[in-house]
Design a protein around this motif. Sequence first.
Motif, PDB file in Angstrom:
ATOM      1  N   ARG B 145      -7.443  -9.667  -6.609  1.00  0.00           N
ATOM      2  CA  ARG B 145      -6.207  -9.820  -7.381  1.00  0.00           C
ATOM      3  C   ARG B 145      -6.486  -9.869  -8.869  1.00  0.00           C
ATOM      4  O   ARG B 145      -5.723  -9.374  -9.678  1.00  0.00           O
ATOM      5  CB  ARG B 145      -5.503 -11.114  -6.977  1.00  0.00           C
ATOM      6  CG  ARG B 145      -4.770 -10.981  -5.700  1.00  0.00           C
ATOM      7  CD  ARG B 145      -3.629 -11.938  -5.727  1.00  0.00           C
ATOM      8  NE  ARG B 145      -3.205 -12.256  -4.385  1.00  0.00           N
ATOM      9  CZ  ARG B 145      -2.137 -12.990  -4.123  1.00  0.00           C
ATOM     10  NH1 ARG B 145      -1.446 -13.491  -5.120  1.00  0.00           N
ATOM     11  NH2 ARG B 145      -1.791 -13.234  -2.905  1.00  0.00           N
ATOM     12  N   ARG B 149      -5.320  -7.425 -12.167  1.00  0.00           N
ATOM     13  CA  ARG B 149      -4.800  -7.826 -13.476  1.00  0.00           C
ATOM     14  C   ARG B 149      -5.288  -6.879 -14.553  1.00  0.00           C
ATOM     15  O   ARG B 149      -4.629  -6.666 -15.554  1.00  0.00           O
ATOM     16  CB  ARG B 149      -5.278  -9.243 -13.815  1.00  0.00           C
ATOM     17  CG  ARG B 149      -4.360 -10.329 -13.377  1.00  0.00           C
ATOM     18  CD  ARG B 149      -4.842 -11.642 -13.944  1.00  0.00           C
ATOM     19  NE  ARG B 149      -4.852 -11.615 -15.398  1.00  0.00           N
ATOM     20  CZ  ARG B 149      -5.541 -12.454 -16.138  1.00  0.00           C
ATOM     21  NH1 ARG B 149      -6.270 -13.386 -15.581  1.00  0.00           N
ATOM     22  NH2 ARG B 149      -5.507 -12.384 -17.449  1.00  0.00           N
ATOM     23  N   VAL B 163      -0.617  -5.594  -4.669  1.00  0.00           N
ATOM     24  CA  VAL B 163      -0.500  -7.052  -4.575  1.00  0.00           C
ATOM     25  C   VAL B 163       0.086  -7.444  -3.221  1.00  0.00           C
ATOM     26  O   VAL B 163      -0.390  -8.361  -2.555  1.00  0.00           O
ATOM     27  CB  VAL B 163       0.371  -7.611  -5.723  1.00  0.00           C
ATOM     28  CG1 VAL B 163       0.734  -9.058  -5.454  1.00  0.00           C
ATOM     29  CG2 VAL B 163      -0.359  -7.494  -7.043  1.00  0.00           C
ATOM     30  N   LEU B 214       8.014 -11.639  -1.950  1.00  0.00           N
ATOM     31  CA  LEU B 214       7.053 -11.544  -3.050  1.00  0.00           C
ATOM     32  C   LEU B 214       7.492 -10.484  -4.059  1.00  0.00           C
ATOM     33  O   LEU B 214       7.431 -10.706  -5.268  1.00  0.00           O
ATOM     34  CB  LEU B 214       5.666 -11.213  -2.500  1.00  0.00           C
ATOM     35  CG  LEU B 214       4.571 -11.059  -3.541  1.00  0.00           C
ATOM     36  CD1 LEU B 214       4.376 -12.359  -4.309  1.00  0.00           C
ATOM     37  CD2 LEU B 214       3.260 -10.645  -2.894  1.00  0.00           C
ATOM     38  N   ALA B 215       7.958  -9.357  -3.556  1.00  0.00           N
ATOM     39  CA  ALA B 215       8.404  -8.304  -4.455  1.00  0.00           C
ATOM     40  C   ALA B 215       9.581  -8.792  -5.287  1.00  0.00           C
ATOM     41  O   ALA B 215       9.665  -8.516  -6.494  1.00  0.00           O
ATOM     42  CB  ALA B 215       8.780  -7.063  -3.657  1.00  0.00           C
ATOM     43  N   MET B 218       8.275 -11.043  -7.991  1.00  0.00           N
ATOM     44  CA  MET B 218       7.649 -10.294  -9.084  1.00  0.00           C
ATOM     45  C   MET B 218       8.704  -9.675  -9.982  1.00  0.00           C
ATOM     46  O   MET B 218       8.597  -9.696 -11.205  1.00  0.00           O
ATOM     47  CB  MET B 218       6.743  -9.202  -8.506  1.00  0.00           C
ATOM     48  CG  MET B 218       5.496  -9.761  -7.868  1.00  0.00           C
ATOM     49  SD  MET B 218       4.513  -8.498  -7.078  1.00  0.00           S
ATOM     50  CE  MET B 218       3.787  -7.691  -8.482  1.00  0.00           C
TER      51      MET B 218
END
Lengths: 544, 376
Positions: B145, B149, B163, B214-215, B218
């Motif tokens: 992860r 970044r 991700v 999660l999407a 984000m």
Amino acid sequence: MITFDKVGLTYAEADAPVLADVELTIPEGELCLVIGRTGSGKSTLLRAINGLVPHFSGGTLSGRVIVDGRDTRRHRPRDLADVVGFVGQDPLAGFVTDTVEDELAYGMESLGLAAAVMRQRVEETLDLLGLPDVRHQPLADLSAGQQQRVAIGSVLTTHPRILVLDEPTSALDPQAAEEVLATLQRLVHDLGLTVVLAEHRLERVVQYADRVVLVPGAGRPVRHGDPAVVLQDSSIAPPVVELGRVTGWRPLPLSVRDARRRAAPVRALLADRRPPTPERRAPGPPMEPLARVDHLVAGYRGLRVLDGVSTGLWPGEVVALMGRNGAGKSTLLRALVGSKRPTSGRVRLGGVAPDELKPTELLRHVGLVPQEPNDLLYAHSVALECVQADRDAGVGAGTTRTILERLSPDIPDSAHPRDLSEGQRLTLALAVVLAARPPLVLLDEPTRGLDYTAKHRLVEILRDLADAGRCAVLATHDVELVAEVSSRVLVLADGELVADGPTPDVVTASPAFAPQTAKILAPQRWLTPTQVATALAEVTEVSL
Amino acid sequence: MRPQHLVTHPRSLHPGAWWLWALGLAAAASRTQNPVPLLLVLAVTGFVVAARRSDAPWARSYGAFLKLALVLIVVRILFQSVLSSGSQGPTVLLTLPDLPVPGSTGLKLGGVISLEAVLQATYEGLQLATILCCVGAANSLGSARRLLRSMPGALYEVGVASVIALTFAPQLVTDAGRVRAAQRLRGQSGGGLTSMKRLAMPVLEGALDRSVELAAAMDSRGYGRTTHRSRGSRRLTGLLVFGGILGVAVGVYGLLSGTSTSWFGLPMLLAGCVLAATGTYLGGRRTGRTKYRPDPWALPEWLVVGCGLVPAVTMFWSVRTDPASLFLASATTVPPVPLLACAGIMVGLLPCVLAPPLPRVGPVAPVGTAPVEAAA
């Protein structure tokens, strides 16, 4: 700050709208509490504030939602990220990075803030939320309360003007919930943030709210206003409000402090009355315990979760298992069904070790409704699930459906288990477990996401089980539920049993575990508004 | 000299350096079936992981990769010795009862199992297992992860997908464990097709729900918020990046397979790299994304990458000059020790001193109190 202008929302493939004609204005700097039964559209309302509804969820939105002058129809959630900070129900599900510091910086990186600004804001936020000690730690290793605070911090770093939280304390133990609420309180007072939050545990938050929004569901009009006014005749109310209704206090008290200041006359009335004590059948012979745990030690790779726990479970009891997140409650339950093998010590279910039982025999001895009731369910419809459960348990066709009918009469046969509300899903899983008629029924965190109505239903079910000579054990953080239903409380801390005794003795011994009624009427040991109502009725009868 | 250039200054190394180091070792392993260098690569990765990994959850994954590698070898041996007739040799170990299968297929069921077939399968399995362990080492040393970044902001969709995928896989394993435990509670002993179906439903549905969640998280935190970007430039970026990735893939294939002609490999790889870099640069310039405390790329990173490159280069050189020592003519011969290649692989061990030590993670000591170690 936030304006809902004749907002209505219908999800795709749904017959009826979730929200209809919502007219609501939330001014700047308010702490606004959204309440309603499960499935009434609270989450939809919250998600409409930052545009997740309808941009992410689909569905048709009518009317307009204006947030800080921006129309959510034309602004996607990412375009509102600098105005609205949104924290979802499960903080762990929303984490994008690995460590605390990275998570705090993530939103700022997306907005393209300068490196120096980011450094400074991360430091400020760490201090504000009391997280500097864990700044480098992996998010997965934090406690639930810390995770929730990181989730809040991670949206605060972009300096939003509005903070939206969906059930921020429902998964937390009382102490961790206090931590999170104190943080929110500080944000409202120090930074003038507008906070909108949904919560089922009203007893924890209602005292902090400036305004309550009641979402009645099924597209009926949303009511909002002063908490004391809205709660006066709402079916959803915390114990302190129920007590206020019983005693006729006006305006309704919202906090223990408010109520306690008015409680002296009631305490005087009740002075010579004895609160009902839970009847406890004498343990030991002639009564054999359903389950015995002796010096149980269990853990995971070098970590001792349970450290020498000994207790017994007798027929006719409702036992509450309490303790901090991670104190070993779930592990004890898992040891009782044999999913967790003891490192040392032993577990006996009527003479046999649960991990040596064949699955087909196990379900006749003990049943467990896991934290995630979904784990137990796998059919496409409620009817199929019931048929499957009959077959698994080897009982006559229709048994499960009959039990379900008694627990929760309004569940349609054709519904998909995942489309049911939290409460309905819990009762379905419970019906599946009860089909095999186990004498011992365990429930792991059954009240997560349950509204008051569903909770009352659960209380009745648990009482029926105890009356039928079975034993129910529930691991829970919900002190009000414990006061209502349990006869005995076990408190786990750091893997050891620190308290084991009748409910009134244990819960009144420490403020962290005391229900609101007990706090208001201390030193008298009344636990629920219902007890007080009964006692008061008797008192007035006598005086007449 | 700035502190990040010191190999003794405690900090965590750029994950990209770890991945390149591991890929170098994996490339070396891909060019030989001699068990001596392969076992050496395995030992090197294990040693470096033990020396330099943190105690974060993802750092514990090396063990899982090692177990998977062992399973891989066993499966390979089973299939090749029991099912394949082509690889059998003269040294018969044992004879199983066999089922008749038409001779032209090259398959068999049971029958003769020879030492040659078992050894050959072991060596081939070992090669795959070693490559797998290299990936495992990279994964536990440099968090995937954190590597993401460092990915350019131009690759928004790819970023979201990665991700989610990274969260999806480990979560799937935990969920499966939980649901299996729940199955027992419903009287199912596990095993069989119905049980698989019952496992798949809740696990996949749960994972899907979480991915969507999660999407959404984000998105609501501003991921992919782009400042002024035209459709045309987005297309150009996409074209360049994907063309570049394709070039890199073809180039790597050409380089590692060793069968295609030489124009195929290195130049294609370089061209791909240039294309992809241009694409991400162009795209990255247009997103308004910034980086918080970017991982520095300093001397230790270069050294670690170099330590991964040396085994790959020496191995490629050895294959050219001395192919016989890296691909055994017969499985039963005692494997020779290719000195140059082994020396190269040993260089891969250096990161356990060249990579900076990890900073101590834990609560900060209160002001005014000396650390216990210092006092003792």
